[in-house]
Design a protein around this motif. Sequence first.
Motif, PDB file in Angstrom:
ATOM      1  N   PRO A  93       0.809  -1.217   0.000  1.00  0.00           N
ATOM      2  CA  PRO A  93       0.000   0.000   0.000  1.00  0.00           C
ATOM      3  C   PRO A  93       0.843   1.269   0.000  1.00  0.00           C
ATOM      4  N   GLY A  94       2.151   1.116   0.119  1.00  0.00           N
ATOM      5  CA  GLY A  94       3.024   2.284   0.031  1.00  0.00           C
ATOM      6  C   GLY A  94       3.432   2.828   1.380  1.00  0.00           C
ATOM      7  N   GLU A  95       3.690   4.070   1.407  1.00  0.00           N
ATOM      8  CA  GLU A  95       4.193   4.756   2.595  1.00  0.00           C
ATOM      9  C   GLU A  95       3.146   4.743   3.713  1.00  0.00           C
ATOM     10  N   LEU A  96       3.491   4.132   4.831  1.00  0.00           N
ATOM     11  CA  LEU A  96       2.569   4.041   5.960  1.00  0.00           C
ATOM     12  C   LEU A  96       3.015   4.886   7.153  1.00  0.00           C
ATOM     13  N   SER A  97       4.066   5.656   6.994  1.00  0.00           N
ATOM     14  CA  SER A  97       4.583   6.413   8.135  1.00  0.00           C
ATOM     15  C   SER A  97       3.571   7.408   8.689  1.00  0.00           C
ATOM     16  N   GLY A  98       2.614   7.831   7.881  1.00  0.00           N
ATOM     17  CA  GLY A  98       1.590   8.753   8.357  1.00  0.00           C
ATOM     18  C   GLY A  98       0.662   8.132   9.385  1.00  0.00           C
ATOM     19  N   LEU A  99       0.667   6.811   9.500  1.00  0.00           N
ATOM     20  CA  LEU A  99      -0.167   6.121  10.488  1.00  0.00           C
ATOM     21  C   LEU A  99       0.489   6.036  11.867  1.00  0.00           C
TER      22      LEU A  99
ATOM     23  N   SER B 296       9.271   7.580  14.389  1.00  0.00           N
ATOM     24  CA  SER B 296       9.950   7.461  13.099  1.00  0.00           C
ATOM     25  C   SER B 296       9.785   6.023  12.606  1.00  0.00           C
ATOM     26  N   VAL B 297       9.214   5.843  11.427  1.00  0.00           N
ATOM     27  CA  VAL B 297       8.991   4.506  10.866  1.00  0.00           C
ATOM     28  C   VAL B 297      10.206   4.112  10.031  1.00  0.00           C
ATOM     29  N   HIS B 298      10.768   2.926  10.319  1.00  0.00           N
ATOM     30  CA  HIS B 298      11.923   2.415   9.584  1.00  0.00           C
ATOM     31  C   HIS B 298      11.525   1.365   8.560  1.00  0.00           C
TER      32      HIS B 298
END
Length: 142
Positions: A94-100, A106-108
């Motif tokens: 689903p792509g970039e999930l760091s916004g969750l 910080s999401v690695h």
Amino acid sequence: MQRSTRQRIAIAGAFASTHRPLSPQEVLEVAGKAIPALGIATVYRHLRDMTESGELQAVHLPGLNPMYELATHEHHHHFQCSSCQRVFDIHECPGELSGLAPRGFSVHSHALTLYGECSDCRSLARKAKAKAAEAPPKPRKG
């Protein structure tokens, strides 16, 4: 580089033929068709060696012992069947999930597992339901 033994070739073949993550027991079942005398201790030893050499990678899913898959896979996710417990690859992300992530985190990396029923289990359930609908009602006791 590890020696190419019949056992190692059969184990690698199990992954090549199924195209999905396998538990050690599943590896034994698939590779055991080629080598009936294959034992679970040999499977575990080769899984360890093949993981250390980079041929395989471990797949860790909540509530399950590690499974293994070919390390040639790019980033992907998994689907676990709630009926048969088999695990399958999902080759989309689903792509970039760091916004969750919670604020300030910080999401690695990320891993995503979908749960449901695989097509084999759904087909078996439909057949069982159809067979039950065809069966005459059982006589009542009493």
